[in-house]
Design an enzyme around this catalytic site. Structure first.
Site, PDB file in Angstrom:
ATOM      1  N   ASN A  63       6.306  -0.966   0.648  1.00 15.04           N
ATOM      2  CA  ASN A  63       4.981  -0.559   0.196  1.00 15.04           C
ATOM      3  C   ASN A  63       4.147  -1.803  -0.065  1.00 15.04           C
ATOM      4  OD1 ASN A  63       2.934   1.273  -0.729  1.00 15.04           O
ATOM      5  ND2 ASN A  63       3.411   0.635  -2.817  1.00 15.04           N
ATOM      6  N   HIS A  84       1.018  -3.090  -2.568  1.00 14.66           N
ATOM      7  CA  HIS A  84       0.277  -2.730  -3.786  1.00 14.66           C
ATOM      8  C   HIS A  84      -0.789  -3.790  -4.015  1.00 14.66           C
ATOM      9  CE1 HIS A  84      -0.371  -1.014  -7.769  1.00 14.66           C
ATOM     10  NE2 HIS A  84      -0.377  -2.246  -8.244  1.00 14.66           N
TER      11      HIS A  84
HETATM   12  C1  GRF Z   1      -5.130  -0.843   0.088  1.00 11.71           C
HETATM   13  O1  GRF Z   1      -5.835  -1.425  -0.980  1.00 11.71           O
HETATM   14  C2  GRF Z   1      -3.650  -0.923  -0.216  1.00 11.71           C
HETATM   15  O2  GRF Z   1      -3.332  -1.998  -1.058  1.00 11.71           O
HETATM   16  C3  GRF Z   1      -3.368   0.363  -0.902  1.00 11.71           C
HETATM   17  O3  GRF Z   1      -4.158   1.307  -0.209  1.00 11.71           O
HETATM   18  C4  GRF Z   1      -5.410   0.673   0.124  1.00 11.71           C
HETATM   19  C5  GRF Z   1      -5.907   1.172   1.448  1.00 11.71           C
HETATM   20  O4  GRF Z   1      -5.096   0.654   2.459  1.00 11.71           O
HETATM   21  N1  GRF Z   1      -1.966   0.672  -0.848  1.00 11.71           N
HETATM   22  P1  GRF Z   1      -5.300   1.076   4.031  1.00 11.71           P
HETATM   23  O5  GRF Z   1      -6.646   0.534   4.481  1.00 11.71           O
HETATM   24  O6  GRF Z   1      -5.293   2.605   4.092  1.00 11.71           O
HETATM   25  O7  GRF Z   1      -4.157   0.432   4.736  1.00 11.71           O
END
Ligand code: GRF
Length: 203
Positions: free
Chosen positions: A106, A108
């Protein structure tokens, strides 16, 4: 190696991984992209790149356990070596996490263990932090607390809004997530008994 990526929306981290995997010729392929929402815009990107896509809609399941079971079935259809949560906005139950122990990553948007949970950018700004960032970690039953694989820090500017900081952090997410996945599929990661991840050598 076979990678399955789970998304909930935009999927920009998924896109970065798909693009780096192809561009750098990893010993892996993204076998499927699975979303928990039919409207996840990342599904179109994946389909456009010839990647199998599936929706497991969490609103279509009576319980969290039923959703997790349906999700696991959809994942296992692709026999993954690695499951990547990329902007996946569901908390997964212990049974699901145990099923993929050691092969579930994951990302974060904070420098864990600081700011586990939600609204990390607002919290970092309110705390007066001078650095923020992102963490790639193995998923364990303890939310946002698994063994750390990779991190990147960015400066917090004096007048930062959460949106401005989020954009700065997202840019480095797109660097460290593909890197961490590449290390995993290249068998360059080792997790010691204390849960400390080591990356051995390699380019
Ligand atoms: C990102 O900030 C990530 O850190 C969190 O979800 C957000 C969107 O990510 N887990 P993405 O553009 O959907 O990959």
């Amino acid at each position: 190696k076979r990678i399955v990526i789970l998304i909930s929306g935009r999927g920009s981290n998924m896109e970065a991984i798909v693009q780096r995997c192809a561009a750098e010729g990893w010993p892996a392929q993204v076998a499927a992209v699975i979303a928990n929402r039919p409207g996840a815009s990342g599904l179109a990107f994946a389909a456009g790149h010839g990647i199998a896509t599936t929706v497991v809609d969490h609103t279509a399941h009576a319980s969290r356990e039923a959703f997790d079971a349906a999700l696991a079935a959809a994942i296992d259809a692709h026999a993954p070596d690695l499951v990547v949560l990329a902007g996946f906005m569901r908390i997964l139950g212990d049974a699901f996490v145990q099923r993929y122990a050691g092969r579930l990553l994951n990302i974060h948007p904070s420098l864990l263990p600081a700011f586990a949970g939600l609204h990390t950018h607002r919290r970092a700004i309110e705390a007066g932090c001078k650095l923020a960032g992102a963490t790639v970690h193995f998923v364990t039953p303890a939310l946002d607390h698994g063994p750390i694989v990779a991190q990147a820090a960015v400066p917090v500017q004096p007048d930062d809004t959460p949106e401005a900081l989020a954009a700065r952090v997202l840019a480095v997410e797109h660097v460290i997530y593909p890197q961490a996945v590449r290390w995993f599929v290249s068998d360059e990661l080792q997790v010691d008994t204390a849960g400390v991840v080591r990356h051995r050598g390699g380019a």
